[in-house]
Design a protein around this motif. Sequence first.
Motif, PDB file in Angstrom:
ATOM      1  N   HIS A  65      36.676 -25.357   4.891  1.00 34.39           N
ATOM      2  CA  HIS A  65      35.553 -25.590   3.972  1.00 34.39           C
ATOM      3  C   HIS A  65      34.708 -24.324   3.766  1.00 34.39           C
ATOM      4  O   HIS A  65      33.494 -24.412   3.572  1.00 34.39           O
ATOM      5  CB  HIS A  65      34.664 -26.737   4.466  1.00 34.39           C
ATOM      6  CG  HIS A  65      35.420 -27.976   4.824  1.00 34.39           C
ATOM      7  ND1 HIS A  65      36.046 -28.758   3.869  1.00 34.39           N
ATOM      8  CD2 HIS A  65      35.664 -28.569   6.016  1.00 34.39           C
ATOM      9  CE1 HIS A  65      36.637 -29.781   4.474  1.00 34.39           C
ATOM     10  NE2 HIS A  65      36.428 -29.683   5.768  1.00 34.39           N
ATOM     11  N   GLN A  68      31.728 -23.785   1.073  1.00 34.00           N
ATOM     12  CA  GLN A  68      31.520 -25.020   0.320  1.00 34.00           C
ATOM     13  C   GLN A  68      30.195 -25.691   0.682  1.00 34.00           C
ATOM     14  O   GLN A  68      29.866 -25.851   1.858  1.00 34.00           O
ATOM     15  CB  GLN A  68      32.663 -25.993   0.594  1.00 34.00           C
ATOM     16  CG  GLN A  68      32.640 -27.221  -0.301  1.00 34.00           C
ATOM     17  CD  GLN A  68      33.887 -28.075  -0.127  1.00 34.00           C
ATOM     18  OE1 GLN A  68      34.847 -27.653   0.510  1.00 34.00           O
ATOM     19  NE2 GLN A  68      33.865 -29.261  -0.684  1.00 34.00           N
ATOM     20  N   ALA A  70      27.715 -28.746   1.429  1.00 35.57           N
ATOM     21  CA  ALA A  70      27.988 -30.005   2.105  1.00 35.57           C
ATOM     22  C   ALA A  70      26.699 -30.586   2.651  1.00 35.57           C
ATOM     23  O   ALA A  70      25.672 -29.905   2.736  1.00 35.57           O
ATOM     24  CB  ALA A  70      28.976 -29.781   3.253  1.00 35.57           C
ATOM     25  N   THR A 183      30.971 -34.212  -1.251  1.00 36.65           N
ATOM     26  CA  THR A 183      29.514 -34.155  -1.399  1.00 36.65           C
ATOM     27  C   THR A 183      29.087 -34.508  -2.814  1.00 36.65           C
ATOM     28  O   THR A 183      28.175 -35.317  -3.020  1.00 36.65           O
ATOM     29  CB  THR A 183      29.000 -32.758  -1.014  1.00 36.65           C
ATOM     30  OG1 THR A 183      29.426 -32.452   0.318  1.00 36.65           O
ATOM     31  CG2 THR A 183      27.477 -32.700  -1.090  1.00 36.65           C
TER      32      THR A 183
END
Length: 217
Positions: A65, A68, A70, A183
């Motif tokens: 991830h 990213q 979140a 998300t």
Amino acid sequence: MSDLPDWFEPLLTRLGDSEAGDFTRLPTPDGEGQRQSAVLVLFGEQPDSGPDILVLQRAATMRNHAGQPAFPGGAVDPTDIDTVACALREAEEEVGLDPATVEVVATLPTLWIPVSNFLVTPVVAWWRSPHPVGPADPAEVARVERLPIRDLVDPANRLRVRHPSGWIGPAFRIHDMLVWGFTAGVVSTLLELGGWAVEWPTDRVEELPTPGAAPVR
């Protein structure tokens, strides 16, 4: 619930009737072989920008991830009493959130993330006493942002992205971040349930600009 703002009530009323199918097309497995986890969906309010949702951005150097946006969260530890305790612990560890300043108001249906085989329980909370937060460990968290709902629902900030797998899902381009995947899917549904969403150009579809985790919606 104590001292919740009026704008919170419509969302809470609708959350009581929500199901996993409101958030994802994927059926939730029975828990055999999946790891339990939780994320904190923290709503706050600021005088100049109104209601908002707290998110973090993963460090670009992380193996999973990377880069990213979140919600704060992670896997349930043996020491966690339940998913609520997990979400609060992870938020404290990742962004320095004081759990005593938070009032948990609901848990959403458990959702499945196939790529990691996690069963994720989003924990919805009200930040009744906001305080400064930020990356507790820059090696894991690059930044922390409070995203105003007024900006999230702005049609200019909404789009859909196409993952290399062919999956297409909602996204938000906001505060120099592209929020997508799990998300964005949760945020998009919450905006609808809260009665905040407005019509936006769903035909605006862009390729996901960088490789990332496989999506879930």
